[in-house]
Design a protein around this motif. Sequence first.
Motif, PDB file in Angstrom:
ATOM      1  N   TRP A   1      12.770  25.894  -2.297  1.00 17.37           N
ATOM      2  CA  TRP A   1      13.655  26.517  -3.276  1.00 17.37           C
ATOM      3  C   TRP A   1      14.246  25.456  -4.203  1.00 17.37           C
ATOM      4  O   TRP A   1      14.467  25.701  -5.388  1.00 17.37           O
ATOM      5  CB  TRP A   1      14.752  27.304  -2.568  1.00 17.37           C
ATOM      6  CG  TRP A   1      15.714  27.906  -3.556  1.00 17.37           C
ATOM      7  CD1 TRP A   1      17.013  27.575  -3.730  1.00 17.37           C
ATOM      8  CD2 TRP A   1      15.425  28.920  -4.520  1.00 17.37           C
ATOM      9  NE1 TRP A   1      17.561  28.317  -4.747  1.00 17.37           N
ATOM     10  CE2 TRP A   1      16.593  29.162  -5.249  1.00 17.37           C
ATOM     11  CE3 TRP A   1      14.279  29.637  -4.852  1.00 17.37           C
ATOM     12  CZ2 TRP A   1      16.666  30.082  -6.281  1.00 17.37           C
ATOM     13  CZ3 TRP A   1      14.356  30.566  -5.881  1.00 17.37           C
ATOM     14  CH2 TRP A   1      15.534  30.778  -6.574  1.00 17.37           C
ATOM     15  N   THR A   2      14.507  24.270  -3.703  1.00 19.79           N
ATOM     16  CA  THR A   2      15.054  23.179  -4.519  1.00 19.79           C
ATOM     17  C   THR A   2      14.131  22.870  -5.697  1.00 19.79           C
ATOM     18  O   THR A   2      14.583  22.685  -6.829  1.00 19.79           O
ATOM     19  CB  THR A   2      15.241  21.907  -3.660  1.00 19.79           C
ATOM     20  OG1 THR A   2      16.015  22.239  -2.512  1.00 19.79           O
ATOM     21  CG2 THR A   2      15.920  20.806  -4.435  1.00 19.79           C
TER      22      THR A   2
ATOM     23  N   HIS B   1      11.895  24.917  -7.035  1.00 25.11           N
ATOM     24  CA  HIS B   1      11.960  26.066  -7.941  1.00 25.11           C
ATOM     25  C   HIS B   1      13.204  25.987  -8.826  1.00 25.11           C
ATOM     26  O   HIS B   1      13.143  26.270 -10.024  1.00 25.11           O
ATOM     27  CB  HIS B   1      11.969  27.388  -7.157  1.00 25.11           C
ATOM     28  CG  HIS B   1      10.629  27.824  -6.697  1.00 25.11           C
ATOM     29  ND1 HIS B   1       9.661  28.309  -7.551  1.00 25.11           N
ATOM     30  CD2 HIS B   1      10.078  27.841  -5.457  1.00 25.11           C
ATOM     31  CE1 HIS B   1       8.583  28.621  -6.861  1.00 25.11           C
ATOM     32  NE2 HIS B   1       8.803  28.341  -5.586  1.00 25.11           N
ATOM     33  N   THR B   2      14.323  25.592  -8.242  1.00 22.24           N
ATOM     34  CA  THR B   2      15.567  25.470  -8.997  1.00 22.24           C
ATOM     35  C   THR B   2      15.431  24.415 -10.090  1.00 22.24           C
ATOM     36  O   THR B   2      15.881  24.630 -11.226  1.00 22.24           O
ATOM     37  CB  THR B   2      16.740  25.117  -8.047  1.00 22.24           C
ATOM     38  OG1 THR B   2      16.791  26.083  -7.000  1.00 22.24           O
ATOM     39  CG2 THR B   2      18.055  25.097  -8.780  1.00 22.24           C
TER      40      THR B   2
ATOM     41  N   LEU C   1      13.351  25.952 -12.875  1.00 20.06           N
ATOM     42  CA  LEU C   1      14.093  26.962 -13.627  1.00 20.06           C
ATOM     43  C   LEU C   1      15.161  26.350 -14.530  1.00 20.06           C
ATOM     44  O   LEU C   1      15.393  26.824 -15.640  1.00 20.06           O
ATOM     45  CB  LEU C   1      14.722  27.975 -12.666  1.00 20.06           C
ATOM     46  CG  LEU C   1      13.735  28.900 -11.961  1.00 20.06           C
ATOM     47  CD1 LEU C   1      14.433  29.705 -10.869  1.00 20.06           C
ATOM     48  CD2 LEU C   1      13.057  29.825 -12.952  1.00 20.06           C
ATOM     49  N   LYS C   2      15.813  25.292 -14.069  1.00 16.17           N
ATOM     50  CA  LYS C   2      16.871  24.653 -14.862  1.00 16.17           C
ATOM     51  C   LYS C   2      16.320  23.842 -16.032  1.00 16.17           C
ATOM     52  O   LYS C   2      16.917  23.798 -17.095  1.00 16.17           O
ATOM     53  CB  LYS C   2      17.718  23.742 -13.977  1.00 16.17           C
ATOM     54  CG  LYS C   2      18.693  24.471 -13.097  1.00 16.17           C
ATOM     55  CD  LYS C   2      19.519  23.492 -12.284  1.00 16.17           C
ATOM     56  CE  LYS C   2      20.476  24.212 -11.356  1.00 16.17           C
ATOM     57  NZ  LYS C   2      21.191  23.282 -10.478  1.00 16.17           N
TER      58      LYS C   2
ATOM     59  N   LYS D   1      10.561  16.507  -4.981  1.00 13.10           N
ATOM     60  CA  LYS D   1      11.518  16.954  -5.996  1.00 13.10           C
ATOM     61  C   LYS D   1      11.688  15.881  -7.072  1.00 13.10           C
ATOM     62  O   LYS D   1      11.721  16.179  -8.271  1.00 13.10           O
ATOM     63  CB  LYS D   1      12.865  17.261  -5.344  1.00 13.10           C
ATOM     64  CG  LYS D   1      13.924  17.691  -6.330  1.00 13.10           C
ATOM     65  CD  LYS D   1      15.283  17.839  -5.641  1.00 13.10           C
ATOM     66  CE  LYS D   1      16.381  17.605  -6.617  1.00 13.10           C
ATOM     67  NZ  LYS D   1      17.276  16.552  -6.343  1.00 13.10           N
TER      68      LYS D   1
END
Length: 192
Positions: A3-4, A6-7, A10-11, A33
């Motif tokens: 999820w990190t 994906h975040t 998205l940001k 990441k």
Amino acid sequence: MSWTKHTVILKKCKDAQQHQFYILATKKFSWTKDVLTNHIENNTYEKYLLNQTNFEDVLPESVKKQAYLAVKDNYTFDFLNLAEKHSESDLEESLIKNIHEFLLEMGSEFTFVGNQYKVLVDKREYKIDLLLYHRKLQSLIAIDLKIGEFGPERNGKMEFYLSVLNDKVRLPHENPAIGIIICKSKNRTIVE
């Protein structure tokens, strides 16, 4: 993918095509990441798009940006369930049988025109594997299916198809035709 990651996507990313690019690249290359963030900040997506097409040379300014977003570099055809060894005709037949899934994978603005689309040049018949139409770009999209690696001769054949489509099939209000060569693999230097 976490999820990190994906975040981060998205940001930092502006549109859905860019999101898709980084998601696929992260999965394919197992980016951390930090590596993902570095690629986004170094505009890997934009650089990648610039090296994959001849849009800069052939398309009018009004549709160049849309064209870059309309054409992806990697397509996933897991829904075909083809055997490891298959022919180009097997691939084409399976894509036609699964046309809905195929068009979803290509993108939301594509429509199907035909397969083994016949064009005549000087009384000789040639067949384009698949012919699509992109509604936003208002362009015919010729697709050449190859089960092996990309080779420079494939580009010459595609250029021929595009010339024929532009001269004989394209309507006056439509933009020049675009070609997509779908291969199993490619050598980046040869493609460029």
